[in-house]
Every structure is written in structure tokens, then in C-alpha cells.
Design a protein around this motif. Structure first.
Motif, PDB file in Angstrom:
ATOM      1  N   TYR A  46      33.877  57.907  48.915  1.00 35.31           N
ATOM      2  CA  TYR A  46      33.454  57.845  47.509  1.00 35.31           C
ATOM      3  C   TYR A  46      34.148  58.957  46.737  1.00 35.31           C
ATOM      4  O   TYR A  46      34.618  59.943  47.332  1.00 35.31           O
ATOM      5  N   ALA A  81      33.003  53.953  44.696  1.00 33.05           N
ATOM      6  CA  ALA A  81      33.350  53.699  46.094  1.00 33.05           C
ATOM      7  C   ALA A  81      34.865  53.844  46.193  1.00 33.05           C
ATOM      8  O   ALA A  81      35.593  53.363  45.320  1.00 33.05           O
ATOM      9  N   THR A 114      30.410  51.518  49.470  1.00 30.13           N
ATOM     10  CA  THR A 114      29.357  51.405  48.459  1.00 30.13           C
ATOM     11  C   THR A 114      28.127  52.211  48.885  1.00 30.13           C
ATOM     12  O   THR A 114      27.516  52.924  48.078  1.00 30.13           O
ATOM     13  N   VAL A 161      30.768  52.194  40.891  1.00 32.59           N
ATOM     14  CA  VAL A 161      29.546  51.539  41.361  1.00 32.59           C
ATOM     15  C   VAL A 161      28.442  51.692  40.313  1.00 32.59           C
ATOM     16  O   VAL A 161      27.745  50.732  39.988  1.00 32.59           O
TER      17      VAL A 161
ATOM     18  N   ILE B 111      25.619  43.807  45.211  1.00 29.32           N
ATOM     19  CA  ILE B 111      25.802  45.249  44.991  1.00 29.32           C
ATOM     20  C   ILE B 111      24.467  45.880  44.574  1.00 29.32           C
ATOM     21  O   ILE B 111      24.069  46.927  45.097  1.00 29.32           O
TER      22      ILE B 111
END
Lengths: 251, 251
Positions: A46, A81, A114, A161, B111
Motif C-alpha cells: 500500500y 493499494a 486491498t 481504495v 471492495i
């Protein structure tokens, strides 16, 4: 129960901020807490973009659905991510040089990145709150992800994200009630027994919550809110194509 | 810095546990902290399966790659992204009854649910650590997700994102160093300037870390470990097909 659990249970999203900046010391503490979160096999997949510039915050407020707090908060963190850094690290590390080696950006790698991003962000949120700052997650960062990516110069294999406003709160909203625990927690195996009663009980709690927050102006319940959200529009139908265009294979 | 940030920075994954049970009081505190985490528009799209039964823990240890701590820890939590409960809630909530309404389980919903699950779990992890318990995330729950889903009776639109061992630690491993902050945090826009130097510096730190942990027996660096992980095998290539078979559309 202890102070740490109490702090977490006091969480509420803050949508109104004082102009006071988040200091570098605070930011460093927040980010070091973020980095301490678990990461899948230490891949640390990330990245965080910190936006303090006014013009960019204004643009991000537009891109996230005209959320004024995105512009107002002195610090906006964009949690991404990131498989790109891993690709850089892996590209040249083996004895057998294979410069064209492509990191497999399949569904599994997408999930790992994620999740890594979310775990780090949640540590950051708690760290910020422990410093008497307020935060709110901004899923609206996925409204126009292509434009966000261009604005923040995100390379392939990186996607935003969620965003996160950070700053000094100028409001203290009520803590929002959650679903009854037995609807969320299952012993030994998943069970839908009690779902109906649990959701009905929660609807009753939320009816009161909505009424209180709006001075009686809003009559709704949780399941109606959810129905409105999911039935009336197709949520961000562009995400898969966007991710593919960002270089994620998702296979 | 404060006690809460210090606790987070002291995180290390625990892979050896005493047999002492996690009490119901501890579990309730952990789960209430989890529920307090942010959730996308309050959808609360996750479920937790708590496994205490020995036989089931033994089976889960097998299914996650023969990780002995999965069997040894007195409590194993399986964190699931869950669109099924929302589907139940939304199915009958509108005035116009449309019993066949299908929640759009596109990439966006996937997600949202995955992130909701991770945020809740990270609160749980911190709550557990604040109670002097140890935890370790188990990504291996995705090794054989179909069998895990059958074992835990997961319905369609629910998938196991990761497991988590919880219990009293009987080891105190060193805190694992992380990438230098400038490699992870970007000001105003993503930048790869400094990537090479940052990764090299981290490789040097990790060389020492690996050597110390193995009494000098293991010579490696981070980028080599990552290369081995991603180059030598295709990570969990079954995930997309599994998710489709679980009813996620992912479109």
C-alpha cells in the motif's frame, strides 16, 4: 474494557474541521502506527498520498462528490493499494535476471493489497483519534478514480481504495449504533437464525437514531436505507474497467 | 506518542499460544471494538465466525497450510466479507416488493465488503492486544476457500478474507522492521524518487533481522523474499473462480 477499547468504541466520523494544521509530528505518529499494522507476508502493498495543498483538496472534494469536509480538513490522506512498488522490488532481485517479469496481479494479489491498505489505514485512524484528531473515510474517492489517479500521478498497479480526512473536529456527532452482535458474530458456523429479528430490532434502533439526528424530520430505518442505496442505482459500475486500465489483471 | 500508538507499534504476530481460553468477556470486548470501526455507508458488510471447537480448529489448521498455531490458539476468528446479510435486508424492504432483487455484487461491492471486513478485524486485533492477548492474521484461509466455506457453512455472497488466531502468547518475537516511511508515504503526489535507495536500505535492515532471527542461518533480504514469493509460484490462482462460484459477480 480499557482506554484503548473505549477510544475505539467512541469512534464517530467527523465531517467538520477547524483549520488548524495536522503537525508533522502528529502525521509521523499516525503513519508509524499505520506501518505497524499486519501485512500479508510483509509485502506492505500500500501507499499513502498526503494532500495538504488547498487547490488539490478543493479538486479532490469535487472528485469525491462535492464533500465539503474533503476541502475543509487540513490533511487528506489517499490510501492506495500498491503492487507497483513490489513490482519494482521484484523486477531485479533474482539471480536470473528477467527484466520483463510481471507480478501476477490476479484477484489474490488484489485482495492482499486491498487488505494491507485497509489494515494500515485503520491503525492510522485510531492513532489520529488517540491524538484528539477526527477522521472520516471517503469511499467517494472511487467515484472518479481515473481523474484521482491522474491528479495524484498514480502509476499502474496502484489504485485509490479510499480517502481519509484528518483534522481537529468542530462537531461531536452521536456514535452511530451498529447491528446487534448476534447478527454479525457466528459461533462455529454461519447461521441466519435470528437474522430477521436482529435486523428488525436494529431497524427500530435506527429509526430513533435518524429521528433524533434530524429533529424528527427523517423517518427511515436501516434496511430501507440499504435498499435505497443498492436498489436505486448501480454502485460505481466503472470499478472493474478502471482497475483493468490501471494494470490489475484480476484473473 | 501515547499509550495507544505505543501499543500499535509493539505489534508482532504471535504463532505460539498457551491453552488458556479467551473468555466470553474478552471476546465481547474484542467484537464490540470491531463493530465500532468505520463501515462504508453503514452497510456493515462483514461477518465473523468464531471457532473454539478443537476438531474444527484442527481441520482449519490443515486447510490453511498446516499452521500449527491455528490448531493451538484457543480461538480462531474467520473474518468474512458478507453481502448475504445485506441481500436479506434489502430483499424485502421496499414498498414495491421485488423478491428476486439481486444485490449488485460487482467489483465495487466486493471492495466495500472486503474493506469493511478488514477495518473491523484490525480494531479487533488492537483490542485483543490491549487485553494482553496475541494475534496473527491467517491469509492461508484463502488456500482452500471452498472447503473452508463448506466447513463453516458460508452461504453465497460470503467469502473468508482471512483468519485470525487469538490467545495468550507464549513467545515474544522481535517487532519486524518496516519499509522506510518515504517509500510508503508520498507528499501531494505519488513519486518513485527514492524507491531504489529506500528498498536497498530496507534490504540491509532486513538482512540483519533475518540473520538475528535464525542465529545467522538465513541470509536473505526483503526484495529477494518478495521475488521468491511472487516469481516462484502463482499465488492462489483459484480465487477469482472461487469468488464467482460463491455468487460474487465481480463485474
Amino acid at each position: 474494557m480499557n482506554d484503548i477499547i473505549s477510544l475505539m468504541k467512541e469512534h464517530r466520523s467527523i465531517r467538520s474541521y477547524a483549520p488548524d494544521p495536522v503537525t508533522d509530528e502528529q502525521l509521523t505518529a499516525i503513519l508509524s502506527a499505520a506501518q505497524a499494522a499486519s501485512t500479508s507476508s510483509n509485502i506492505q502493498a500500500y501507499s499513502v498520498i498526503g494532500v495538504r495543498g488547498e487547490e488539490k483538496r478543493r479538486r479532490l472534494a469535487e472528485l469525491t462528490g462535492h464533500q465539503k469536509h474533503v476541502e475543509q480538513a487540513p490533511l487528506f490522506l489517499v490510501w492506495c493499494a500498491d503492487l507497483n512498488r513490489l513490482q519494482s522490488a521484484v523486477g531485479g532481485a533474482m539471480e536470473t535476471e528477467e527484466p520483463e517479469f510481471e507480478l501476477p496481479s490476479n484477484m489474490e494479489a488484489f485482495i492482499m493489497a486491498t487488505v494491507d491498505c485497509a489494515l494500515a489505514a485503520q491503525n492510522a485512524a485510531i492513532a489520529a483519534e488517540s491524538l484528539a484528531l477526527g477522521v472520516v473515510y471517503i469511499g467517494g474517492i472511487r467515484n472518479r478514480p481515473q481523474e484521482v489517479s491522474e491528479l495524484l500521478q498514480l502509476p499502474k498497479l496502484v489504485y485509490p481504495v479510499f480517502g481519509m480526512c484528518v483534522g481537529t473536529p468542530t462537531q461531536a456527532p452521536d456514535v452511530r449504533p451498529r447491528l446487534p452482535l448476534p447478527v454479525v458474530y457466528h459461533e462455529e458456523a454461519y447461521s441466519e437464525a435470528g437474522f430477521k429479528e436482529g435486523i428488525e430490532a436494529y431497524d427500530a434502533v435506527m429509526a430513533e437514531y435518524y429521528a433524533q439526528r434530524t429533529g424528527g424530520g427523517r423517518a427511515s430505518v436501516w434496511s430501507t436505507e440499504m435498499a435505497a442505496r443498492f436498489r436505486l442505482k448501480n454502485l460505481r459500475p466503472h470499478m472493474r474497467d478502471f482497475l483493468l486500465s490501471q494494470g490489475f489483471r484480476l484473473d
